[in-house]
Design a protein around this motif. Structure first.
Motif, PDB file in Angstrom:
ATOM      1  N   THR A  18       0.864  -1.189   0.000  1.00 22.96           N
ATOM      2  CA  THR A  18       0.000   0.000   0.000  1.00 22.96           C
ATOM      3  C   THR A  18       0.900   1.239   0.000  1.00 22.96           C
ATOM      4  N   GLY A  19       0.432   2.294  -0.640  1.00 25.31           N
ATOM      5  CA  GLY A  19       1.302   3.458  -0.795  1.00 25.31           C
ATOM      6  C   GLY A  19       2.484   3.152  -1.691  1.00 25.31           C
ATOM      7  N   GLY A  20       2.258   2.249  -2.656  1.00 26.98           N
ATOM      8  CA  GLY A  20       3.362   1.756  -3.480  1.00 26.98           C
ATOM      9  C   GLY A  20       3.956   2.764  -4.435  1.00 26.98           C
ATOM     10  N   ALA A  21       3.253   3.868  -4.684  1.00 22.93           N
ATOM     11  CA  ALA A  21       3.803   4.900  -5.569  1.00 22.93           C
ATOM     12  C   ALA A  21       4.605   5.942  -4.796  1.00 22.93           C
ATOM     13  N   GLY A  22       4.703   5.748  -3.488  1.00 22.46           N
ATOM     14  CA  GLY A  22       5.472   6.676  -2.669  1.00 22.46           C
ATOM     15  C   GLY A  22       6.951   6.346  -2.651  1.00 22.46           C
ATOM     16  N   PHE A  23       7.680   7.073  -1.856  1.00 19.71           N
ATOM     17  CA  PHE A  23       9.131   6.947  -1.746  1.00 19.71           C
ATOM     18  C   PHE A  23       9.532   5.535  -1.311  1.00 19.71           C
ATOM     19  N   ILE A  24       9.094   5.114  -0.134  1.00 21.01           N
ATOM     20  CA  ILE A  24       9.482   3.798   0.369  1.00 21.01           C
ATOM     21  C   ILE A  24       8.768   2.700  -0.409  1.00 21.01           C
ATOM     22  N   SER A  26       7.626   2.502  -3.513  1.00 22.17           N
ATOM     23  CA  SER A  26       8.132   2.214  -4.866  1.00 22.17           C
ATOM     24  C   SER A  26       9.467   1.500  -4.819  1.00 22.17           C
ATOM     25  N   ASN A  27      10.297   1.815  -3.824  1.00 23.38           N
ATOM     26  CA  ASN A  27      11.555   1.080  -3.657  1.00 23.38           C
ATOM     27  C   ASN A  27      11.289  -0.366  -3.253  1.00 23.38           C
ATOM     28  N   LEU A  28      10.271  -0.576  -2.421  1.00 24.00           N
ATOM     29  CA  LEU A  28       9.893  -1.937  -2.048  1.00 24.00           C
ATOM     30  C   LEU A  28       9.424  -2.726  -3.271  1.00 24.00           C
ATOM     31  N   ILE A  29       8.599  -2.095  -4.099  1.00 25.10           N
ATOM     32  CA  ILE A  29       8.107  -2.768  -5.301  1.00 25.10           C
ATOM     33  C   ILE A  29       9.272  -3.200  -6.183  1.00 25.10           C
ATOM     34  N   GLU A  30      10.233  -2.318  -6.357  1.00 23.73           N
ATOM     35  CA  GLU A  30      11.396  -2.637  -7.194  1.00 23.73           C
ATOM     36  C   GLU A  30      12.134  -3.868  -6.678  1.00 23.73           C
ATOM     37  N   VAL A  39       3.527  -8.640  -7.311  1.00 24.94           N
ATOM     38  CA  VAL A  39       3.298  -7.451  -6.491  1.00 24.94           C
ATOM     39  C   VAL A  39       2.013  -6.743  -6.894  1.00 24.94           C
ATOM     40  N   VAL A  40       1.210  -6.423  -5.881  1.00 19.19           N
ATOM     41  CA  VAL A  40       0.029  -5.575  -6.064  1.00 19.19           C
ATOM     42  C   VAL A  40       0.326  -4.240  -5.397  1.00 19.19           C
ATOM     43  N   CYS A  41       0.094  -3.154  -6.100  1.00 21.01           N
ATOM     44  CA  CYS A  41       0.301  -1.808  -5.570  1.00 21.01           C
ATOM     45  C   CYS A  41      -1.049  -1.132  -5.392  1.00 21.01           C
ATOM     46  N   LEU A  42      -1.318  -0.636  -4.198  1.00 21.14           N
ATOM     47  CA  LEU A  42      -2.518   0.169  -3.938  1.00 21.14           C
ATOM     48  C   LEU A  42      -2.082   1.581  -3.593  1.00 21.14           C
ATOM     49  N   ASP A  43      -2.567   2.556  -4.368  1.00 26.36           N
ATOM     50  CA  ASP A  43      -2.204   3.950  -4.111  1.00 26.36           C
ATOM     51  C   ASP A  43      -3.280   4.865  -4.667  1.00 26.36           C
ATOM     52  N   ASN A  44      -3.516   5.976  -3.975  1.00 24.28           N
ATOM     53  CA  ASN A  44      -4.476   6.974  -4.489  1.00 24.28           C
ATOM     54  C   ASN A  44      -3.764   8.188  -5.080  1.00 24.28           C
ATOM     55  N   PHE A  45      -2.434   8.144  -5.079  1.00 25.82           N
ATOM     56  CA  PHE A  45      -1.591   9.198  -5.678  1.00 25.82           C
ATOM     57  C   PHE A  45      -1.803  10.574  -5.030  1.00 25.82           C
ATOM     58  N   SER A  46      -2.185  10.575  -3.765  1.00 27.01           N
ATOM     59  CA  SER A  46      -2.329  11.870  -3.071  1.00 27.01           C
ATOM     60  C   SER A  46      -0.961  12.428  -2.693  1.00 27.01           C
ATOM     61  N   THR A  47      -0.039  11.542  -2.321  1.00 30.39           N
ATOM     62  CA  THR A  47       1.338  11.980  -2.043  1.00 30.39           C
ATOM     63  C   THR A  47       2.354  11.192  -2.871  1.00 30.39           C
ATOM     64  N   GLY A  48       1.963  10.012  -3.375  1.00 29.81           N
ATOM     65  CA  GLY A  48       2.840   9.237  -4.247  1.00 29.81           C
ATOM     66  C   GLY A  48       2.792   9.758  -5.674  1.00 29.81           C
ATOM     67  N   HIS A  49       3.684   9.256  -6.512  1.00 27.49           N
ATOM     68  CA  HIS A  49       3.785   9.743  -7.891  1.00 27.49           C
ATOM     69  C   HIS A  49       3.790   8.575  -8.881  1.00 27.49           C
ATOM     70  N   ARG A  50       3.034   8.741  -9.949  1.00 24.56           N
ATOM     71  CA  ARG A  50       2.961   7.696 -10.965  1.00 24.56           C
ATOM     72  C   ARG A  50       4.336   7.412 -11.576  1.00 24.56           C
ATOM     73  N   ILE A  53       6.464   4.473 -10.276  1.00 17.89           N
ATOM     74  CA  ILE A  53       6.157   3.066 -10.607  1.00 17.89           C
ATOM     75  C   ILE A  53       5.990   2.851 -12.110  1.00 17.89           C
ATOM     76  N   GLU A  54       6.272   3.887 -12.894  1.00 15.79           N
ATOM     77  CA  GLU A  54       6.062   3.811 -14.342  1.00 15.79           C
ATOM     78  C   GLU A  54       6.814   2.635 -14.969  1.00 15.79           C
ATOM     79  N   ALA A  55       8.006   2.358 -14.467  1.00 16.87           N
ATOM     80  CA  ALA A  55       8.839   1.299 -15.045  1.00 16.87           C
ATOM     81  C   ALA A  55       8.255  -0.089 -14.832  1.00 16.87           C
ATOM     82  N   TYR A  56       7.294  -0.211 -13.911  1.00 16.24           N
ATOM     83  CA  TYR A  56       6.756  -1.531 -13.578  1.00 16.24           C
ATOM     84  C   TYR A  56       5.361  -1.772 -14.141  1.00 16.24           C
ATOM     85  N   LEU A  57       4.759  -0.768 -14.745  1.00 14.01           N
ATOM     86  CA  LEU A  57       3.357  -0.871 -15.166  1.00 14.01           C
ATOM     87  C   LEU A  57       3.119  -1.990 -16.167  1.00 14.01           C
ATOM     88  N   GLU A  58       4.120  -2.291 -17.000  1.00  6.02           N
ATOM     89  CA  GLU A  58       3.968  -3.364 -17.994  1.00  6.02           C
ATOM     90  C   GLU A  58       4.553  -4.697 -17.514  1.00  6.02           C
TER      91      GLU A  58
END
Length: 332
Positions: A18-24, A26-30, A39-50, A53-58
């Motif tokens: 959760t919060g996968g588009a954030g600082f910590i 997105s590093n965890l996802i990588e 990996v499943v990422c849940l984020d509302n992009f209120s403080t995280g950034h697309r 995680i752009e490199a992982y979308l595909e």
């Protein structure tokens, strides 16, 4: 660094961040994808950034769910079929919580409770969550040991302490295994230097790179256990892979076990950045008032994490600063 650690395989595991588009997050996802987890990422992009995680979308083992942890149905959807949860989603920042305690509580307490309920209902194996060193509050003893805390000094600190209480109750009442990681001043690649609540390291790096004077709150003698992102990744991986039953349903300091004053920190940043741009050596450092809700000193004992999770930090402050400065230089 992470690849060199001896870790059980994650190849057949599905992990929700959760919060996968954030600082910590997105590093965890990588690092999870590198270790062959789904990996499943849940984020509302209120403080995280697309773009984080752009490199992982595909990536065939990556799934993005755009949604809010304040919505229970979304949490149930995100937890479906998941083995482990790494819960990073939160509204950080002590000043933010002082200015808007209601929203901080909604996200950090109600959202956290939604995630616990969803994880319980999905029968996840383990729920690992981002706790906070702010829980130590007005406790003056150093180093900070997990079982001795004081009274919280901000609404944010209250929310993070409530998280620990809820996690404990969900284990005792429902049998959900949890581990809380009390983060101490995490920094490193992808930490956002922009916005009203930017953390001190990326903010100062950005200002130095623009030849602007950073402003230290107070005289610079306040100290923190600044913790590089790779140490935090290691703790999360150890939390989901440990086979030590006695390590479960505990909270752990996630830190280096060393402290650095704000003056020392600023000098490290200035020195390493001046190697890349000599003009930065001449940028003046200014001072402002102390910040409400700040504690003077923070230093973690990491003995419990070493003993129960076999944690060994790989980056002290200077190594982390060098890597972070290099990353910002190439990405800002």
């Amino acid at each position: 660094m992470i690849k060199e650690l001896q870790m059980p395989s994650l190849q057949n595991s599905t992990i929700l961040v959760t919060g996968g588009a954030g600082f910590i997050g997105s590093n965890l996802i990588e690092v999870l994808l590198e270790n062959k987890a789904s990996v499943v990422c849940l984020d509302n992009f209120s403080t995280g950034h697309r773009h984080n995680i752009e490199a992982y979308l595909e990536h065939k083992q990556f799934t993005l769910i755009e949604g809010d942890i304040r919505d229970l149905e979304t949490c149930h959807k995100a937890c479906s079929g998941v083995d482990f949860v790494l819960h990073q989603a939160a509204l950080g920042s002590v000043p933010r919580s002082i200015e808007d305690p209601i929203t901080s509580n909604d996200v950090n307490v109600s959202g956290f409770l939604n995630m616990l309920v969803a994880a319980r209902d999905a029968k996840v194996k383990r729920f690992v969550y981002a706790a906070s060193s702010s829980t130590y509050g007005d406790s003056e003893g150093l180093p900070k040991v997990e079982h001795v805390i004081g009274k919280p000094l901000s609404p944010y600190a209250i929310t993070k302490y409530v998280n620990e209480l809820y996690a404990d109750i969900f284990n005792k009442t429902y049998g959900l295994n949890t581990i809380g990681l009390r983060y101490f001043n995490v920094f490193g690649r992808r930490q956002d230097p922009n916005g009203a609540y930017a953390a001190v390291i990326p903010l100062f790096v950005k200002q130095f790179m623009k030849h602007e004077s950073p402003i230290i709150n107070g005289d610079g003698s306040y100290s923190r256990d600044f913790t590089y992102i790779d140490n935090v990744l290691q703790m999360n991986l150890r939390a989901i892979t440990t086979t030590n039953e006695s390590a479960l349903n505990e909270v752990y300091n996630t830190a280096v076990g060393d402290r650095t004053t704000l003056l020392e920190l600023t000098q490290y940043l200035k020195t390493y950045l001046a190697d890349l741009d000599a003009e930065i050596a001449h940028v003046e450092i200014k001072h402002g008032p102390n910040r409400i809700g700040d504690i003077p000193h923070s230093l973690a004992s990491i003995e419990k994490a070493k003993e129960k999770l076999e944690y060994q930090p790989t980056h002290a402050i200077e190594e982390g600063i060098k890597e972070a400065v290099s990353w910002y230089w190439n990405n800002l």
